[in-house]
Design a protein around this motif. Structure first.
Motif, PDB file in Angstrom:
ATOM      1  N   LEU A  61       3.218  -2.215  -0.688  1.00 35.16           N
ATOM      2  CA  LEU A  61       2.572  -3.269   0.078  1.00 35.16           C
ATOM      3  C   LEU A  61       1.711  -4.123  -0.833  1.00 35.16           C
ATOM      4  O   LEU A  61       0.948  -3.608  -1.649  1.00 35.16           O
ATOM      5  CB  LEU A  61       1.693  -2.664   1.183  1.00 35.16           C
ATOM      6  N   ALA A  62       1.846  -5.436  -0.683  1.00 38.40           N
ATOM      7  CA  ALA A  62       0.946  -6.390  -1.331  1.00 38.40           C
ATOM      8  C   ALA A  62       0.474  -7.339  -0.244  1.00 38.40           C
ATOM      9  O   ALA A  62       1.290  -7.911   0.486  1.00 38.40           O
ATOM     10  CB  ALA A  62       1.666  -7.156  -2.431  1.00 38.40           C
ATOM     11  N   GLU A  63      -0.835  -7.479  -0.120  1.00 40.31           N
ATOM     12  CA  GLU A  63      -1.406  -8.406   0.860  1.00 40.31           C
ATOM     13  C   GLU A  63      -1.950  -9.595   0.085  1.00 40.31           C
ATOM     14  O   GLU A  63      -3.028  -9.514  -0.509  1.00 40.31           O
ATOM     15  CB  GLU A  63      -2.496  -7.709   1.664  1.00 40.31           C
ATOM     16  N   THR A  64      -1.182 -10.693   0.095  1.00 36.66           N
ATOM     17  CA  THR A  64      -1.539 -11.844  -0.740  1.00 36.66           C
ATOM     18  C   THR A  64      -0.802 -13.093  -0.281  1.00 36.66           C
ATOM     19  O   THR A  64       0.251 -12.997   0.367  1.00 36.66           O
ATOM     20  CB  THR A  64      -1.193 -11.564  -2.220  1.00 36.66           C
ATOM     21  N   ILE A  65      -1.359 -14.247  -0.644  1.00 36.12           N
ATOM     22  CA  ILE A  65      -0.611 -15.499  -0.512  1.00 36.12           C
ATOM     23  C   ILE A  65      -0.210 -16.023  -1.891  1.00 36.12           C
ATOM     24  O   ILE A  65       0.390 -17.084  -1.995  1.00 36.12           O
ATOM     25  CB  ILE A  65      -1.385 -16.571   0.290  1.00 36.12           C
ATOM     26  N   ASP A  66      -0.502 -15.270  -2.922  1.00 37.03           N
ATOM     27  CA  ASP A  66      -0.150 -15.652  -4.292  1.00 37.03           C
ATOM     28  C   ASP A  66       1.279 -15.188  -4.570  1.00 37.03           C
ATOM     29  O   ASP A  66       1.514 -14.204  -5.278  1.00 37.03           O
ATOM     30  CB  ASP A  66      -1.149 -15.052  -5.273  1.00 37.03           C
ATOM     31  N   LEU A  67       2.253 -15.893  -4.000  1.00 36.47           N
ATOM     32  CA  LEU A  67       3.652 -15.480  -4.044  1.00 36.47           C
ATOM     33  C   LEU A  67       4.372 -15.851  -5.330  1.00 36.47           C
ATOM     34  O   LEU A  67       5.315 -15.165  -5.728  1.00 36.47           O
ATOM     35  CB  LEU A  67       4.408 -16.081  -2.853  1.00 36.47           C
ATOM     36  N   VAL A  68       3.940 -16.908  -5.994  1.00 36.41           N
ATOM     37  CA  VAL A  68       4.655 -17.393  -7.185  1.00 36.41           C
ATOM     38  C   VAL A  68       4.757 -16.320  -8.267  1.00 36.41           C
ATOM     39  O   VAL A  68       5.850 -16.076  -8.793  1.00 36.41           O
ATOM     40  CB  VAL A  68       4.039 -18.706  -7.706  1.00 36.41           C
ATOM     41  N   PRO A  69       3.666 -15.630  -8.633  1.00 34.12           N
ATOM     42  CA  PRO A  69       3.805 -14.588  -9.662  1.00 34.12           C
ATOM     43  C   PRO A  69       4.747 -13.453  -9.248  1.00 34.12           C
ATOM     44  O   PRO A  69       5.463 -12.906 -10.089  1.00 34.12           O
ATOM     45  CB  PRO A  69       2.374 -14.062  -9.846  1.00 34.12           C
ATOM     46  N   LEU A  70       4.769 -13.108  -7.977  1.00 42.20           N
ATOM     47  CA  LEU A  70       5.676 -12.054  -7.511  1.00 42.20           C
ATOM     48  C   LEU A  70       7.127 -12.496  -7.639  1.00 42.20           C
ATOM     49  O   LEU A  70       7.985 -11.726  -8.066  1.00 42.20           O
ATOM     50  CB  LEU A  70       5.371 -11.689  -6.059  1.00 42.20           C
ATOM     51  N   LEU A  71       7.399 -13.737  -7.277  1.00 41.81           N
ATOM     52  CA  LEU A  71       8.761 -14.253  -7.385  1.00 41.81           C
ATOM     53  C   LEU A  71       9.176 -14.440  -8.839  1.00 41.81           C
ATOM     54  O   LEU A  71      10.356 -14.304  -9.173  1.00 41.81           O
ATOM     55  CB  LEU A  71       8.882 -15.578  -6.632  1.00 41.81           C
ATOM     56  N   ALA A  72       8.217 -14.721  -9.712  1.00 42.57           N
ATOM     57  CA  ALA A  72       8.515 -14.951 -11.126  1.00 42.57           C
ATOM     58  C   ALA A  72       8.727 -13.655 -11.897  1.00 42.57           C
ATOM     59  O   ALA A  72       9.304 -13.669 -12.982  1.00 42.57           O
ATOM     60  CB  ALA A  72       7.396 -15.761 -11.773  1.00 42.57           C
ATOM     61  N   SER A  73       8.279 -12.544 -11.350  1.00 46.93           N
ATOM     62  CA  SER A  73       8.410 -11.263 -12.056  1.00 46.93           C
ATOM     63  C   SER A  73       9.692 -10.549 -11.630  1.00 46.93           C
ATOM     64  O   SER A  73      10.309 -10.892 -10.622  1.00 46.93           O
ATOM     65  CB  SER A  73       7.200 -10.372 -11.765  1.00 46.93           C
ATOM     66  N   SER A  74      10.072  -9.564 -12.411  1.00 48.72           N
ATOM     67  CA  SER A  74      11.231  -8.749 -12.035  1.00 48.72           C
ATOM     68  C   SER A  74      10.719  -7.533 -11.276  1.00 48.72           C
ATOM     69  O   SER A  74       9.537  -7.214 -11.300  1.00 48.72           O
ATOM     70  CB  SER A  74      12.013  -8.333 -13.273  1.00 48.72           C
ATOM     71  N   GLY A  75      11.631  -6.857 -10.619  1.00 51.58           N
ATOM     72  CA  GLY A  75      11.234  -5.656  -9.900  1.00 51.58           C
ATOM     73  C   GLY A  75      12.035  -5.452  -8.642  1.00 51.58           C
ATOM     74  O   GLY A  75      13.096  -6.045  -8.448  1.00 51.58           O
ATOM     75  N   SER A  76      11.486  -4.624  -7.799  1.00 50.36           N
ATOM     76  CA  SER A  76      12.153  -4.263  -6.555  1.00 50.36           C
ATOM     77  C   SER A  76      12.247  -5.473  -5.626  1.00 50.36           C
ATOM     78  O   SER A  76      11.548  -6.473  -5.813  1.00 50.36           O
ATOM     79  CB  SER A  76      11.390  -3.124  -5.882  1.00 50.36           C
ATOM     80  N   PRO A  77      13.099  -5.382  -4.607  1.00 47.84           N
ATOM     81  CA  PRO A  77      13.206  -6.482  -3.650  1.00 47.84           C
ATOM     82  C   PRO A  77      11.873  -6.769  -2.965  1.00 47.84           C
ATOM     83  O   PRO A  77      11.040  -5.877  -2.786  1.00 47.84           O
ATOM     84  CB  PRO A  77      14.231  -5.968  -2.637  1.00 47.84           C
ATOM     85  N   LEU A  78      11.710  -8.029  -2.562  1.00 49.53           N
ATOM     86  CA  LEU A  78      10.513  -8.463  -1.838  1.00 49.53           C
ATOM     87  C   LEU A  78      10.885  -8.782  -0.395  1.00 49.53           C
ATOM     88  O   LEU A  78      11.927  -9.391  -0.142  1.00 49.53           O
ATOM     89  CB  LEU A  78       9.931  -9.739  -2.461  1.00 49.53           C
ATOM     90  N   LEU A  79      10.014  -8.400   0.510  1.00 47.93           N
ATOM     91  CA  LEU A  79      10.101  -8.857   1.896  1.00 47.93           C
ATOM     92  C   LEU A  79       8.808  -9.614   2.159  1.00 47.93           C
ATOM     93  O   LEU A  79       7.736  -9.009   2.169  1.00 47.93           O
ATOM     94  CB  LEU A  79      10.264  -7.687   2.868  1.00 47.93           C
TER      95      LEU A  79
END
Length: 175
Positions: A61-79
């Motif tokens: 779980l990540a509670e944030t509106i800072d989505l750009v860094p999450l989308l720019a990184s690699s890793g597990s799928p995001l919902l």
């Protein structure tokens, strides 16, 4: 090729359940909640609890509106649940409600998010409300929100691999 899916629909239409179902076979999903704090709102806390109870315990779980860094990184799928709350909180963060001329700052953040969405290497599913099918809002701030929501949904949709429409718990592909 990444799998970018946008799930649209009205309020309480089953969008979140549809998103969770799409990623149910994934053992390691990062659930990105954009709703923020409940500030003592019992109804909001109940909604959050229901969402949490439906998700597999293995999901992060990540509670944030800072989505750009999450989308720019690699890793597990995001919902990402949901873009509607992301927009509302983004508008709050630049205080556009008290000065509508700050809308350009929000539009810049929409562009940054859309660019990150279009280039992400992660599998991502995002939920968003379609708020443009109802009546024309009476006040300028709410009309601005509706217009920006339409722009955000359209921009994300056009760079998605799949767009789904959910109504009454049923999900249909949009082509």
């Amino acid at each position: 090729m990444p799998d970018r899916t946008l799930i649209l629909g009205g309020a309480r239409s089953g969008k979140s359940v549809a998103a969770e179902r799409l990623l149910s076979a994934e053992p390691d999903v990062l659930y990105v909640a954009t709703g923020g704090e409940d500030f003592g709102d019992a109804e909001w806390a109940d909604r959050v609890a229901k969402h949490q109870a439906r998700r597999p315990a293995s999901w992060g779980l990540a509670e944030t509106i800072d989505l750009v860094p999450l989308l720019a990184s690699s890793g597990s799928p995001l919902l990402i649940d949901c873009l509607t709350l992301w927009l509302s909180r983004t508008m709050d963060s630049v205080d556009v409600w008290s000065d509508l001329s700050r809308a350009g700052l929000v539009e810049q953040r929409i562009t940054e998010l859309a660019d990150a969405w279009a280039t992400t290497a992660r599998r991502v599913v995002a939920v968003s409300n379609d708020v443009g099918s109802g009546i024309v809002p009476a006040d300028p701030g709410t009309r601005l929100f509706r217009d920006l929501m339409g722009r955000l949904n359209t921009t994300i949709s056009l760079t998605s691999d799949q767009v789904l429409w959910t109504v009454a718990g049923r999900t249909l592909p949009l082509t």
